[in-house]
Write a protein that holds these residues in place. Structure first.
Motif, PDB file in Angstrom:
ATOM      1  N   VAL A  58       5.448  60.747 -95.018  1.00 28.81           N
ATOM      2  CA  VAL A  58       4.826  59.418 -94.967  1.00 28.81           C
ATOM      3  C   VAL A  58       5.895  58.337 -94.871  1.00 28.81           C
ATOM      4  CG1 VAL A  58       3.402  57.765 -96.221  1.00 28.81           C
ATOM      5  CG2 VAL A  58       2.788  60.184 -96.226  1.00 28.81           C
ATOM      6  N   LEU A  59       6.946  58.455 -95.704  1.00 25.43           N
ATOM      7  CA  LEU A  59       8.022  57.466 -95.697  1.00 25.43           C
ATOM      8  C   LEU A  59       8.724  57.424 -94.340  1.00 25.43           C
ATOM      9  CD1 LEU A  59       9.881  55.465 -97.178  1.00 25.43           C
ATOM     10  CD2 LEU A  59      11.230  57.445 -97.953  1.00 25.43           C
ATOM     11  N   MET A  60       8.985  58.608 -93.762  1.00 23.22           N
ATOM     12  CA  MET A  60       9.715  58.660 -92.502  1.00 23.22           C
ATOM     13  C   MET A  60       8.895  58.128 -91.329  1.00 23.22           C
ATOM     14  SD  MET A  60      12.817  59.540 -92.823  1.00 23.22           S
ATOM     15  CE  MET A  60      12.905  58.686 -94.396  1.00 23.22           C
ATOM     16  N   ILE A  61       7.576  58.287 -91.379  1.00 25.82           N
ATOM     17  CA  ILE A  61       6.741  57.681 -90.338  1.00 25.82           C
ATOM     18  C   ILE A  61       6.902  56.163 -90.364  1.00 25.82           C
ATOM     19  CG2 ILE A  61       4.355  57.232 -89.653  1.00 25.82           C
ATOM     20  CD1 ILE A  61       3.678  60.087 -90.533  1.00 25.82           C
ATOM     21  N   ALA A  62       6.916  55.599 -91.574  1.00 23.71           N
ATOM     22  CA  ALA A  62       7.100  54.149 -91.708  1.00 23.71           C
ATOM     23  C   ALA A  62       8.496  53.724 -91.251  1.00 23.71           C
ATOM     24  CB  ALA A  62       6.854  53.728 -93.157  1.00 23.71           C
ATOM     25  N   VAL A  63       9.505  54.469 -91.674  1.00 26.67           N
ATOM     26  CA  VAL A  63      10.890  54.154 -91.297  1.00 26.67           C
ATOM     27  C   VAL A  63      11.072  54.272 -89.788  1.00 26.67           C
ATOM     28  CG1 VAL A  63      13.288  54.924 -91.484  1.00 26.67           C
ATOM     29  CG2 VAL A  63      11.867  54.781 -93.535  1.00 26.67           C
ATOM     30  N   GLY A  64      10.503  55.343 -89.212  1.00 27.77           N
ATOM     31  CA  GLY A  64      10.608  55.519 -87.768  1.00 27.77           C
ATOM     32  C   GLY A  64       9.963  54.374 -87.010  1.00 27.77           C
ATOM     33  N   GLY A  65       8.819  53.891 -87.522  1.00 31.51           N
ATOM     34  CA  GLY A  65       8.162  52.765 -86.881  1.00 31.51           C
ATOM     35  C   GLY A  65       8.988  51.491 -86.940  1.00 31.51           C
ATOM     36  N   LEU A  66       9.606  51.240 -88.109  1.00 29.81           N
ATOM     37  CA  LEU A  66      10.434  50.044 -88.263  1.00 29.81           C
ATOM     38  C   LEU A  66      11.672  50.103 -87.369  1.00 29.81           C
ATOM     39  CD1 LEU A  66      10.270  49.555 -92.144  1.00 29.81           C
ATOM     40  CD2 LEU A  66       9.209  48.113 -90.395  1.00 29.81           C
ATOM     41  N   LEU A  67      12.362  51.255 -87.376  1.00 25.76           N
ATOM     42  CA  LEU A  67      13.552  51.390 -86.542  1.00 25.76           C
ATOM     43  C   LEU A  67      13.194  51.357 -85.060  1.00 25.76           C
ATOM     44  CD1 LEU A  67      15.490  54.197 -88.485  1.00 25.76           C
ATOM     45  CD2 LEU A  67      16.019  51.756 -88.424  1.00 25.76           C
ATOM     46  N   GLY A  68      12.015  51.864 -84.734  1.00 22.81           N
ATOM     47  CA  GLY A  68      11.599  51.921 -83.342  1.00 22.81           C
ATOM     48  C   GLY A  68      11.327  50.567 -82.722  1.00 22.81           C
ATOM     49  N   HIS A  69      11.163  49.534 -83.541  1.00 22.05           N
ATOM     50  CA  HIS A  69      10.978  48.195 -82.993  1.00 22.05           C
ATOM     51  C   HIS A  69      12.210  47.756 -82.208  1.00 22.05           C
ATOM     52  CE1 HIS A  69       7.095  47.151 -84.568  1.00 22.05           C
ATOM     53  NE2 HIS A  69       7.443  47.436 -85.820  1.00 22.05           N
ATOM     54  N   GLY A  70      13.382  48.242 -82.636  1.00 17.28           N
ATOM     55  CA  GLY A  70      14.617  47.872 -81.944  1.00 17.28           C
ATOM     56  C   GLY A  70      14.842  48.700 -80.695  1.00 17.28           C
ATOM     57  N   SER A  71      14.695  50.012 -80.815  1.00 13.78           N
ATOM     58  CA  SER A  71      14.895  50.921 -79.689  1.00 13.78           C
ATOM     59  C   SER A  71      14.348  52.290 -80.058  1.00 13.78           C
ATOM     60  CB  SER A  71      16.384  51.047 -79.343  1.00 13.78           C
ATOM     61  OG  SER A  71      16.616  52.127 -78.451  1.00 13.78           O
ATOM     62  N   TRP A  72      13.927  53.050 -79.029  1.00 17.50           N
ATOM     63  CA  TRP A  72      13.460  54.413 -79.305  1.00 17.50           C
ATOM     64  C   TRP A  72      14.590  55.294 -79.802  1.00 17.50           C
ATOM     65  CZ3 TRP A  72      15.860  58.398 -76.814  1.00 17.50           C
ATOM     66  CH2 TRP A  72      16.545  58.128 -75.623  1.00 17.50           C
ATOM     67  N   ARG A  73      15.843  54.876 -79.578  1.00 20.02           N
ATOM     68  CA  ARG A  73      16.992  55.670 -80.023  1.00 20.02           C
ATOM     69  C   ARG A  73      17.252  55.545 -81.525  1.00 20.02           C
ATOM     70  NH1 ARG A  73      20.080  57.221 -75.493  1.00 20.02           N
ATOM     71  NH2 ARG A  73      19.627  56.021 -73.610  1.00 20.02           N
TER      72      ARG A  73
END
Length: 417
Positions: free
Chosen positions: A156-171
């Motif tokens: 659950v935490l990583m889905i949220a973190v991935g979404g936040l980081l993904g705002h900058g770039s898919w990388r």
């Protein structure tokens, strides 16, 4: 605290427990952190032939390679040392996991995902084997529950973190694979190679006696039959376990929920009940058959509610009930499996068990797809799983009753003597 006294006079503490649990959770990071950016990856590589298939492999290929690689990982661990192989796996995880940050080929990224799966297989086998080596009894159960239950919360935490980081770039979400380098250092300085033949003498003697080829055998042979049966039950359980995790968003869409934020919140809320199920595993003082009865019953009831509901609230309620049951099943099964393994085969045995877990993960969506096409809807496919779990719960009840009767008979015989 009950811990295993090793030949090096070291005793495992919470430091080793949390280190191994954290390393085990790297698999949850890999499975979750990229989910929010898969559409962005598809958009970035939209001119690549077969982009949809390749992006799907970015998400699913690690699970397939965990299933394929878990048993060989166990062989390597028994041959070269569990800790040594674990360090190799954690290091590889960091390097191949972070590689897509600088890659410009979708096919190349897919190849790195195979490497991530192999690394995950090594990590999950070796961390579980080391928990069994370091701890015994209730302490072992506790850390196995932390491993399996904590993975849901990490997801659950990583889905949220991935979404936040993904705002900058898919990388950017691939940066999280750098956690492997931190865990490498922790495993390097906080773990040690256990002495295979100095672990928990009473437990080893009991298991070896149960698996001896004959009482007079100089080198008793391990009987793989019980572990094969447990692995088959695990395969069935994990095919069911991943239904809610993978299919809930589609079920909510089938119920008319179209807002992605609402769907994401609903999925995250349901997944949170998985670690609560692991807590329930610790609270319920029953033998394996009793815990499986509770787990299968809760999972079946949850699927019945999930399949027959027509509202967001009751769909979420069914998912939550199912999550409680599913959260119980993995710690129950791994504790049962480890109780049947001698130290000499512990890593290989853990590898076989992990293969059944991830083979179930790989087969789960394929099974649902087959049932959906056969029965006509996703809800009916989930209903079929509810019926199968009900049958499994009845079988577990019968086993529980028979085990209790045999135990009482043995106590009566002892009293008479």
């Amino acid at each position: 605290m009950t811990t295993a006294s090793l030949s090096t006079d070291k005793k495992a503490t919470a430091t080793q427990g949390w280190t191994l649990a954290s390393a085990n959770w790297l698999a949850a990071v890999a499975a979750s952190v990229l989910a929010p950016v898969l559409p962005k990856i598809a958009q970035h590589f939209q001119t690549t032939p077969h982009v949809d298939v390749l992006v799907s492999l970015v998400a699913t290929l690690p699970a397939l390679f965990v299933a394929v690689g878990a048993w060989p990982a166990g062989l390597l661990a028994d041959r070269f040392g569990t800790r040594r192989v674990l360090l190799f796996g954690v290091g590889v995880y960091g390097f191949v996991g972070c590689a897509p940050i600088v890659m410009n080929s979708l096919l190349g990224i897919v190849i790195t995902r195979a490497g991530v799966g192999i690394a995950e297989a090594i990590i999950m086998v070796c961390t579980t084997a080391l928990v069994a080596d370091y701890f015994y009894g209730s302490e072992r159960e506790r850390w196995l529950a932390v491993q399996t239950g904590g993975g849901g919360a990490v997801s659950v935490l990583m889905i949220a973190v991935g979404g936040l980081l993904g705002h900058g770039s898919w990388r950017f979400p691939f940066i999280m694979y750098g956690l492997g380098f931190i865990l490498f250092l922790l495993c390097l300085f906080k773990t040690w190679e256990p002495a295979k033949y100095a672990r928990i003498p009473a437990e080893n003697a009991r298991i070896e006696a149960a698996h001896s080829a004959s009482p007079n055998s100089a080198a008793p042979k391990y009987n793989w039959g019980p572990l094969a049966a447990i692995s088959f039950i695990t395969l069935f359980s994990c095919t069911s376990y991943f239904v809610m995790m993978i299919q809930l968003s589609f079920i909510l869409t089938e119920r008319g929920v179209t807002d992605s934020g609402t769907i994401g919140l609903g999925c995250a809320a349901a997944v949170l009940f998985l670690p609560l199920g692991s807590v329930l595993f610790k609270l319920i003082r029953l033998p394996v058959a009793g815990k499986l009865t509770v787990s299968f019953t809760l999972s079946a009831v949850g699927f019945f509610v999930l399949a027959l509901s027509h509202s967001f609230f009751f769909t979420e309620a069914g998912a939550a009930i199912n999550g409680l049951g599913s959260g119980m099943v993995l710690p129950t099964l791994i504790t049962w499996a480890l109780s049947k393994m001698t130290p000499e085969v512990r890593a290989r045995g853990t590898g076989i068990w992990q293969t059944s877990v991830f083979l179930g993960m790989f087969l789960s969506p394929l099974t649902i797809l087959f049932l959906k096409n056969t029965l006509g809807s996703l809800s009916k496919a989930v209903l079929a799983f509810a019926i199968a779990l009900s049958i499994a719960a009845i079988a577990a009840v019968i086993s529980f009753i028979r085990t209790g009767s045999q135990s009482r008979s043995r106590r009566v015989e002892i009293d008479c003597i």
